[in-house]
Design a protein around this motif. Structure first.
Motif, PDB file in Angstrom:
ATOM      1  N   TRP A 145      10.291 -10.997  -2.708  1.00 23.00           N
ATOM      2  CA  TRP A 145      10.750  -9.629  -2.470  1.00 23.00           C
ATOM      3  C   TRP A 145       9.566  -8.671  -2.400  1.00 23.00           C
ATOM      4  N   THR A 146       9.791  -7.601  -1.684  1.00 22.60           N
ATOM      5  CA  THR A 146       8.830  -6.495  -1.573  1.00 22.60           C
ATOM      6  C   THR A 146       9.613  -5.190  -1.569  1.00 22.60           C
ATOM      7  N   VAL A 147       8.909  -4.092  -1.806  1.00 20.63           N
ATOM      8  CA  VAL A 147       9.520  -2.761  -1.749  1.00 20.63           C
ATOM      9  C   VAL A 147       8.800  -1.962  -0.672  1.00 20.63           C
ATOM     10  N   ASP A 148       9.559  -1.537   0.340  1.00 19.17           N
ATOM     11  CA  ASP A 148       9.010  -0.743   1.441  1.00 19.17           C
ATOM     12  C   ASP A 148       9.157   0.737   1.072  1.00 19.17           C
ATOM     13  N   ARG A 149       8.103   1.321   0.491  1.00 22.72           N
ATOM     14  CA  ARG A 149       8.191   2.711   0.030  1.00 22.72           C
ATOM     15  C   ARG A 149       8.244   3.729   1.161  1.00 22.72           C
ATOM     16  N   PRO A 150       7.458   3.557   2.244  1.00 21.62           N
ATOM     17  CA  PRO A 150       7.600   4.529   3.347  1.00 21.62           C
ATOM     18  C   PRO A 150       9.016   4.599   3.904  1.00 21.62           C
ATOM     19  N   ALA A 151       9.783   3.514   3.795  1.00 20.27           N
ATOM     20  CA  ALA A 151      11.155   3.495   4.306  1.00 20.27           C
ATOM     21  C   ALA A 151      12.145   4.030   3.277  1.00 20.27           C
ATOM     22  N   GLY A 152      11.660   4.663   2.238  1.00 20.63           N
ATOM     23  CA  GLY A 152      12.555   5.237   1.239  1.00 20.63           C
ATOM     24  C   GLY A 152      12.840   4.304   0.090  1.00 20.63           C
ATOM     25  N   LEU A 191      14.589  -8.531   0.027  1.00 21.60           N
ATOM     26  CA  LEU A 191      14.579  -9.797  -0.729  1.00 21.60           C
ATOM     27  C   LEU A 191      15.017 -10.925   0.193  1.00 21.60           C
ATOM     28  N   ARG A 192      14.257 -12.010   0.153  1.00 21.20           N
ATOM     29  CA  ARG A 192      14.599 -13.197   0.965  1.00 21.20           C
ATOM     30  C   ARG A 192      14.909 -14.366   0.025  1.00 21.20           C
TER      31      ARG A 192
END
Length: 584
Positions: free
Chosen positions: A500-507, A512-513
């Protein structure tokens, strides 16, 4: 604005001026006029009177029928006939001439030289204003009235004749000297006016300051009288201040003006001002008080104000802030203090810091509401799970129900551990996949060392909002249950990778895969069951996310996208029976 017309007088020879008058007599008369005007200008204090007298004397000196002073109205590109003699009514103070390039006044201002016309009938440099034509002007000379200290010219001085005539160099020199005297007189009056204005402003400021000092002195006298009254009434209680100083709560004696006469350190700390808020204009809004019904009260009804009116007020809670400090709760009571004649001479005000009490009560109320809310949510989830779970046997039914309730319990435990502020994503997944995250026993799988785990987790630390923890836990539980029954975790050779990652620019979007490999071949697509509906219902409806499922040759790949900032703390369970199932 005066109309400008072309000059159309008949031509003729110009007469010579009074040749029998000697130049010496002429010069003497002009000097006499200059002296007379100078004496008048030094005494007069009205600019219009000075300019009118100047016109009269200059016409007398040069023997002309008409004379005038034209003032330049700066910013309007025009000139006003400010003063004059010999003109018909409606000219002086009313007629204005535009400063066009075909006007004699424009030529005077731009060239800064005298403008002389001996016969207007022969003049082709400019056009005459209509009022000059109406008065039959045939000759004139004008000079600038200069300003002092680099100021622009005041205007022009002009003498006008109704007959053609010559103007000698001595006439022009006389006019220039005369205009300079006029300019000096104007500047003198301007300086006097500026000085008077300055004196008036100074007097006004002195008067204001004197009034302020007088009012301040009156306030000091009043405060002194009030202090003397209170202290005289309390003289028998000489040890009062010592007692007040050592009280564990805030206590103070207040004068009728609202000033604090005697106050211990705790009172001054809580109040933060030298007077009570009901009389402290500009600072009364820093105190917000509430009555027994929770209604906000006005400053005039604060305990101190009521006590000074002879009323007793006990236990009023205030939320107040001092300067930039955080707001705090304080409990205030006020009791009037009477003098020998039974009049109110002051007030005893007591303040108690109850901020910790209020904060604890608020936290308790919040916790109570939260527990109630969570309990209702949990019961709704359990009810939905019981109603929608299908199984061929009672044992399999109980096993399915226990697994789903256990997932909810693990989410509750994580939330409680963090005081309902959120749940750690990795810990939540570990709760579901714990047995598969350690190495396999020797002989299992394909790893010769028998140490490769069946499942691995990879990703930064992410804290799920409190409202997202339970729905997300249910979603992971359904994926894990499917993997254990039918997918990679049902086979010794199967493997599971959760990243998993967190896309901060996308809000703050969580991606999660869930990727399975090495499991049994994927079975043909069936009608979606409860697990699939729970997965889509929780992720899409409750969490506002998206689910993408792909049955690859190696195994199931499921991608979840969940906006972390969308999940509200009071999110409730959505019935998965009525949730859409894109995978179905």
């Amino acid at each position: 604005m005066a109309e400008v017309l072309a000059v159309a007088h008949p031509t003729g020879d110009l007469p010579l001026r009074n040749r029998h008058v000697s130049e010496r007599d002429e010069l003497l008369r002009q000097q006499t006029v200059l002296a007379r005007f100078g004496e008048f200008a030094l005494k007069a204090e009205d600019i219009d009177a000075i300019l009118t007298e100047a016109c009269r004397l200059v016409g007398e000196a040069l023997g002309t029928d008409l004379a005038k002073v034209m003032e330049h109205e700066h910013g309007h590109d025009r000139m006003l006939v400010r003063a004059g003699v010999g003109w018909k009514p409606g000219v002086v103070g009313q007629v204005r001439v535009g400063l066009r390039d075909d006007a004699a006044e424009f030529l005077a201002l731009t060239s800064e030289e005298p403008v002389i016309t001996t016969d207007t009938a022969r003049e082709d440099r400019f056009r005459l204003p209509r009022f000059l034509v109406d008065h039959g002007v045939r000759a004139f000379v004008n000079v600038l009235i200069l300003g002092a200290d680099s100021r622009p010219p005041f205007g022009v001085l002009e003498v006008d004749s109704v007959t053609p005539r010559e103007f000698l160099e001595s006439d022009v020199a006389f006019l220039r000297s005369y205009a300079n005297l006029i300019g000096g007189a104007i500047e003198r009056l301007r300086a006097i006016a500026a000085l008077r204005a300055s004196n008036q402003e100074l007097e006004r400021r002195v008067e204001e300051r004197t009034s302020e000092l007088r009012r301040a002195n009156d306030r000091l006298k009043q405060a002194a009288r009030e202090r003397d009254q209170v202290q005289a009434s309390l003289r028998e209680a000489a040890g009062m201040q010592t007692v007040v100083e050592h009280l564990p709560i805030g206590a103070a004696l207040i004068a009728p003006s609202g000033e604090v006469i005697i106050g211990n350190p705790e009172f001054r700390r809580l109040l933060g001002r030298p007077r009570i808020p009901s009389v402290d204009k500009g600072h009364d809004t820093a105190w917000v008080g509430f009555d027994a019904e929770g209604q906000r009260i006005q400053p005039r009804d604060f305990p101190g104000a009521r006590a000074l009116r002879g009323e007793v007020t006990l236990g009023v809670d205030f939320l107040h802030a001092i300067d930039d400090q955080p707001a705090r709760w304080c409990r205030v009571s006020g009791v009037p203090v009477h003098g020998p004649d039974k009049r109110v001479i002051g007030a005893l005000v007591v303040m108690i810091d109850v901020d910790d009490e209020h904060r604890a009560h608020e936290r308790q109320a919040l916790l109570t509401r939260e527990v109630d809310h969570r309990a209702k949510n949990m019961l709704a989830v359990v009810q939905a799970a019981l109603r929608l779970t299908r199984a061929e046997t009672i044992d399999s039914f109980v096993q399915a129900i226990e697994g789903r309730i256990a997932a909810l319990a693990r989410a509750q435990t994580l939330l409680a551990a963090d005081r309902w502020s959120g749940a750690d994503l990795r810990n939540l997944i570990q709760g579901e996949l714990g047995p598969f995250l350690v190495g396999a026993a020797p002989g299992e799988g394909t790893d010769p060392a028998g140490m490769a785990p069946h499942a691995v987790l990879s990703g930064d630390r992410v804290v799920l909002p409190a409202g997202a923890a339970q729905p997300f836990s249910m979603a992971i539980h359904e994926l894990a249950t499917n993997a254990i029954k039918y997918g990679a975790l049902s086979s010794p050779t199967g493997r599971l990778a959760v990243t998993w990652t967190v896309d901060r620019p996308a809000g703050h979007l969580l991606r999660l895969r869930w990727a399975e490999t090495g499991g049994p071949p994927a079975a043909p697509r069936r009608k979606p069951g409860f697990g699939s509906r729970v997965l889509h219902g929780t992720v899409q409806d409750q969490l506002g996310g998206r689910v993408t499922m792909a049955w690859e040759a190696e195994g199931l790949v499921c991608d979840l996208e969940i906006p972390l900032r969308r999940a509200a703390p009071d999110a409730t369970w959505a019935d998965p029976l009525h949730s859409p199932d894109p995978a179905g």
